[in-house]
Design a protein around this motif. Sequence first.
Motif, PDB file in Angstrom:
ATOM      1  N   ASP A  17       0.945  -1.127  -0.370  1.00  0.00           N
ATOM      2  CA  ASP A  17      -0.009  -0.347   0.518  1.00  0.00           C
ATOM      3  C   ASP A  17       0.434   0.951  -0.197  1.00  0.00           C
ATOM      4  OD1 ASP A  17      -2.303  -1.379   0.103  1.00  0.00           O
ATOM      5  OD2 ASP A  17      -2.868  -1.483   2.109  1.00  0.00           O
ATOM      6  N   GLY A  18       2.160   1.329   0.178  1.00  0.00           N
ATOM      7  CA  GLY A  18       3.126   1.870   0.338  1.00  0.00           C
ATOM      8  C   GLY A  18       4.264   2.004   1.436  1.00  0.00           C
ATOM      9  N   PRO A  19       4.852   3.030   1.889  1.00  0.00           N
ATOM     10  CA  PRO A  19       6.339   2.829   2.422  1.00  0.00           C
ATOM     11  C   PRO A  19       5.414   3.455   3.809  1.00  0.00           C
ATOM     12  CG  PRO A  19       6.744   4.628   0.903  1.00  0.00           C
ATOM     13  CD  PRO A  19       5.322   4.146   0.655  1.00  0.00           C
ATOM     14  N   MET A  20       5.931   2.678   4.953  1.00  0.00           N
ATOM     15  CA  MET A  20       5.216   2.782   6.488  1.00  0.00           C
ATOM     16  C   MET A  20       6.753   3.036   6.728  1.00  0.00           C
ATOM     17  SD  MET A  20       1.540   0.681   6.882  1.00  0.00           S
ATOM     18  CE  MET A  20       1.000   0.396   5.169  1.00  0.00           C
ATOM     19  N   THR A  21       6.396   3.576   8.584  1.00  0.00           N
ATOM     20  CA  THR A  21       7.025   2.802   9.453  1.00  0.00           C
ATOM     21  C   THR A  21       7.337   1.993  10.338  1.00  0.00           C
ATOM     22  OG1 THR A  21       6.153   4.608  11.173  1.00  0.00           O
ATOM     23  CG2 THR A  21       7.344   5.593   9.245  1.00  0.00           C
ATOM     24  N   GLY A  22       8.142   1.594  10.772  1.00  0.00           N
ATOM     25  CA  GLY A  22       7.511   0.262  11.821  1.00  0.00           C
ATOM     26  C   GLY A  22       6.102   0.829  13.010  1.00  0.00           C
ATOM     27  N   GLY A  23       6.007   1.828  13.627  1.00  0.00           N
ATOM     28  CA  GLY A  23       4.934   2.097  14.035  1.00  0.00           C
ATOM     29  C   GLY A  23       3.654   1.987  13.806  1.00  0.00           C
ATOM     30  N   GLN A  24       3.549   2.737  12.583  1.00  0.00           N
ATOM     31  CA  GLN A  24       2.717   2.625  11.517  1.00  0.00           C
ATOM     32  C   GLN A  24       2.637   0.922  10.943  1.00  0.00           C
ATOM     33  OE1 GLN A  24       4.452   5.172   8.327  1.00  0.00           O
ATOM     34  NE2 GLN A  24       3.191   6.844   8.594  1.00  0.00           N
ATOM     35  N   LEU A  25       3.098   0.297  10.829  1.00  0.00           N
ATOM     36  CA  LEU A  25       2.811  -0.799  10.111  1.00  0.00           C
ATOM     37  C   LEU A  25       2.391  -1.846  11.865  1.00  0.00           C
ATOM     38  CD1 LEU A  25       5.897  -1.666   8.527  1.00  0.00           C
ATOM     39  CD2 LEU A  25       3.994  -2.141   7.386  1.00  0.00           C
ATOM     40  N   VAL A  26       2.465  -1.339  12.648  1.00  0.00           N
ATOM     41  CA  VAL A  26       1.912  -2.191  14.390  1.00  0.00           C
ATOM     42  C   VAL A  26       0.712  -1.284  14.220  1.00  0.00           C
ATOM     43  CG1 VAL A  26       2.176  -2.141  16.540  1.00  0.00           C
ATOM     44  CG2 VAL A  26       4.203  -2.454  15.381  1.00  0.00           C
ATOM     45  N   ALA A  27       0.525  -0.327  13.379  1.00  0.00           N
ATOM     46  CA  ALA A  27      -1.021   0.167  13.451  1.00  0.00           C
ATOM     47  C   ALA A  27      -1.742  -0.732  12.790  1.00  0.00           C
ATOM     48  CB  ALA A  27      -1.110   1.456  14.104  1.00  0.00           C
ATOM     49  N   ALA A  28      -1.494  -0.488  12.128  1.00  0.00           N
ATOM     50  CA  ALA A  28      -1.707  -1.136  10.110  1.00  0.00           C
ATOM     51  C   ALA A  28      -2.530  -3.036  10.555  1.00  0.00           C
ATOM     52  CB  ALA A  28      -0.990  -1.197   9.146  1.00  0.00           C
ATOM     53  N   VAL A  29      -1.510  -3.155  11.170  1.00  0.00           N
ATOM     54  CA  VAL A  29      -1.413  -4.711  11.303  1.00  0.00           C
ATOM     55  C   VAL A  29      -2.548  -5.063  12.395  1.00  0.00           C
ATOM     56  CG1 VAL A  29      -0.645  -6.933  12.612  1.00  0.00           C
ATOM     57  CG2 VAL A  29       0.719  -5.419  11.138  1.00  0.00           C
ATOM     58  N   ALA A  30      -2.777  -4.032  13.723  1.00  0.00           N
ATOM     59  CA  ALA A  30      -3.834  -4.295  14.788  1.00  0.00           C
ATOM     60  C   ALA A  30      -5.070  -3.897  13.888  1.00  0.00           C
ATOM     61  CB  ALA A  30      -3.562  -3.282  16.086  1.00  0.00           C
ATOM     62  N   GLU A  31      -5.228  -3.380  13.249  1.00  0.00           N
ATOM     63  CA  GLU A  31      -6.622  -2.678  12.310  1.00  0.00           C
ATOM     64  C   GLU A  31      -7.267  -3.683  11.482  1.00  0.00           C
ATOM     65  OE1 GLU A  31      -7.259   0.641   9.446  1.00  0.00           O
ATOM     66  OE2 GLU A  31      -6.348   1.017  11.110  1.00  0.00           O
ATOM     67  N   ARG A  32      -5.791  -4.251  10.539  1.00  0.00           N
ATOM     68  CA  ARG A  32      -6.093  -4.822   9.308  1.00  0.00           C
ATOM     69  C   ARG A  32      -6.471  -6.143   9.667  1.00  0.00           C
ATOM     70  NH1 ARG A  32      -3.471  -4.383   3.477  1.00  0.00           N
ATOM     71  NH2 ARG A  32      -4.854  -5.954   2.486  1.00  0.00           N
ATOM     72  N   PHE A  33      -5.543  -6.585  10.754  1.00  0.00           N
ATOM     73  CA  PHE A  33      -5.660  -8.033  11.216  1.00  0.00           C
ATOM     74  C   PHE A  33      -6.138  -8.277  12.558  1.00  0.00           C
ATOM     75  CE2 PHE A  33      -1.540  -7.635   8.813  1.00  0.00           C
ATOM     76  CZ  PHE A  33      -2.303  -7.998   6.851  1.00  0.00           C
ATOM     77  N   GLY A  34      -6.414  -7.609  12.954  1.00  0.00           N
ATOM     78  CA  GLY A  34      -6.700  -7.544  14.158  1.00  0.00           C
ATOM     79  C   GLY A  34      -7.284  -9.077  15.139  1.00  0.00           C
ATOM     80  N   GLY A  35      -8.451  -9.098  14.095  1.00  0.00           N
ATOM     81  CA  GLY A  35      -9.477 -10.279  14.702  1.00  0.00           C
ATOM     82  C   GLY A  35      -9.192 -11.925  14.997  1.00  0.00           C
ATOM     83  N   PHE A  36      -7.576 -11.569  13.212  1.00  0.00           N
ATOM     84  CA  PHE A  36      -7.571 -13.176  13.669  1.00  0.00           C
ATOM     85  C   PHE A  36      -6.314 -13.517  13.923  1.00  0.00           C
ATOM     86  CE2 PHE A  36      -7.513 -10.792   9.513  1.00  0.00           C
ATOM     87  CZ  PHE A  36      -6.909 -11.318   8.739  1.00  0.00           C
ATOM     88  N   PHE A  37      -5.381 -12.175  13.194  1.00  0.00           N
ATOM     89  CA  PHE A  37      -3.753 -12.635  13.348  1.00  0.00           C
ATOM     90  C   PHE A  37      -3.049 -11.548  14.085  1.00  0.00           C
ATOM     91  CE2 PHE A  37       0.616 -12.309  11.431  1.00  0.00           C
ATOM     92  CZ  PHE A  37       0.766 -14.023  11.678  1.00  0.00           C
ATOM     93  N   SER A  38      -2.358 -11.392  14.989  1.00  0.00           N
ATOM     94  CA  SER A  38      -1.437 -10.374  15.499  1.00  0.00           C
ATOM     95  C   SER A  38       0.021 -11.045  16.170  1.00  0.00           C
ATOM     96  CB  SER A  38      -1.599 -10.782  17.399  1.00  0.00           C
ATOM     97  OG  SER A  38      -1.649 -11.882  17.987  1.00  0.00           O
ATOM     98  N   VAL A  39       0.091  -9.361  15.567  1.00  0.00           N
ATOM     99  CA  VAL A  39       2.151  -9.339  15.288  1.00  0.00           C
ATOM    100  C   VAL A  39       2.461  -8.121  16.415  1.00  0.00           C
ATOM    101  CG1 VAL A  39       3.366  -8.678  14.299  1.00  0.00           C
ATOM    102  CG2 VAL A  39       1.975  -9.910  13.230  1.00  0.00           C
ATOM    103  N   THR A  40       2.624  -8.537  17.041  1.00  0.00           N
ATOM    104  CA  THR A  40       3.966  -7.407  19.012  1.00  0.00           C
ATOM    105  C   THR A  40       4.643  -6.784  17.683  1.00  0.00           C
ATOM    106  OG1 THR A  40       5.890  -9.159  18.918  1.00  0.00           O
ATOM    107  CG2 THR A  40       3.540  -9.477  20.057  1.00  0.00           C
ATOM    108  N   ARG A  41       4.465  -5.744  18.504  1.00  0.00           N
ATOM    109  CA  ARG A  41       6.062  -4.662  18.047  1.00  0.00           C
ATOM    110  C   ARG A  41       6.949  -4.978  17.788  1.00  0.00           C
ATOM    111  NH1 ARG A  41       5.254   0.608  17.433  1.00  0.00           N
ATOM    112  NH2 ARG A  41       3.753   1.105  18.589  1.00  0.00           N
ATOM    113  N   SER A  42       7.311  -5.842  19.308  1.00  0.00           N
ATOM    114  CA  SER A  42       8.701  -6.315  19.339  1.00  0.00           C
ATOM    115  C   SER A  42       8.622  -7.091  17.682  1.00  0.00           C
ATOM    116  CB  SER A  42       8.962  -7.422  20.211  1.00  0.00           C
ATOM    117  OG  SER A  42       8.387  -8.233  20.348  1.00  0.00           O
ATOM    118  N   GLN A  43       8.211  -7.982  17.753  1.00  0.00           N
ATOM    119  CA  GLN A  43       8.456  -8.850  16.475  1.00  0.00           C
ATOM    120  C   GLN A  43       8.044  -7.423  14.860  1.00  0.00           C
ATOM    121  OE1 GLN A  43       4.774 -10.882  17.032  1.00  0.00           O
ATOM    122  NE2 GLN A  43       5.796 -12.686  16.898  1.00  0.00           N
TER     123      GLN A  43
END
Length: 166
Positions: A17-43
């Motif tokens: 979808d375009g360039p993102m920072t680590g923090g933006q990726l953490v937020a995007a994972v939670a928003e887009r995949f939160g119901g079925f796939f979790s990823v921690t900030r450290s991961q």
Amino acid sequence: MSELNSTSAALLGLLHDGPMTGGQLVAAVAERFGGFFSVTRSQVYRELPALAQNGLLRLGKQGPRSSQQYVITAAGKRAFKAWLNSEPGPDNLRSPLVLRLAYAGSLTARQRRGLVEAARPDAAARLDAAKQDAKAAEDPYTKAVADFAVAHSRALLKLLDTVPTD
């Protein structure tokens, strides 16, 4: 990098979808995949340098407070496509709540009630959020995944309703 893990693949998919920072990726994972796939900030922060080192990402613009954007490379797009076309392997549910419910017979009735009652509001909120996501889904793939999140949330609430608490 010989084979992508699911976390790396999730990050590469989001970076389409375009360039993102680590923090933006953490937020995007939670928003887009939160119901079925979790990823921690450290991961996320562990995977990004490895993906860059393997040529699947390159560094983008430096952001505020030394945040670093990442951009997917052509090799990253090929690796992601190969991952999509590979055998997914076993699909395992990893839920600390369900694991506790599996052992709920070792608790007192009061402790079981407490566990179930504490879990119910979060499960109901997840169902509401999943319903909103399903309603807002624009493409058929996002809709199908959102419908799964609704069904999963309903199943969790049903599980909570069936756990003996007396």
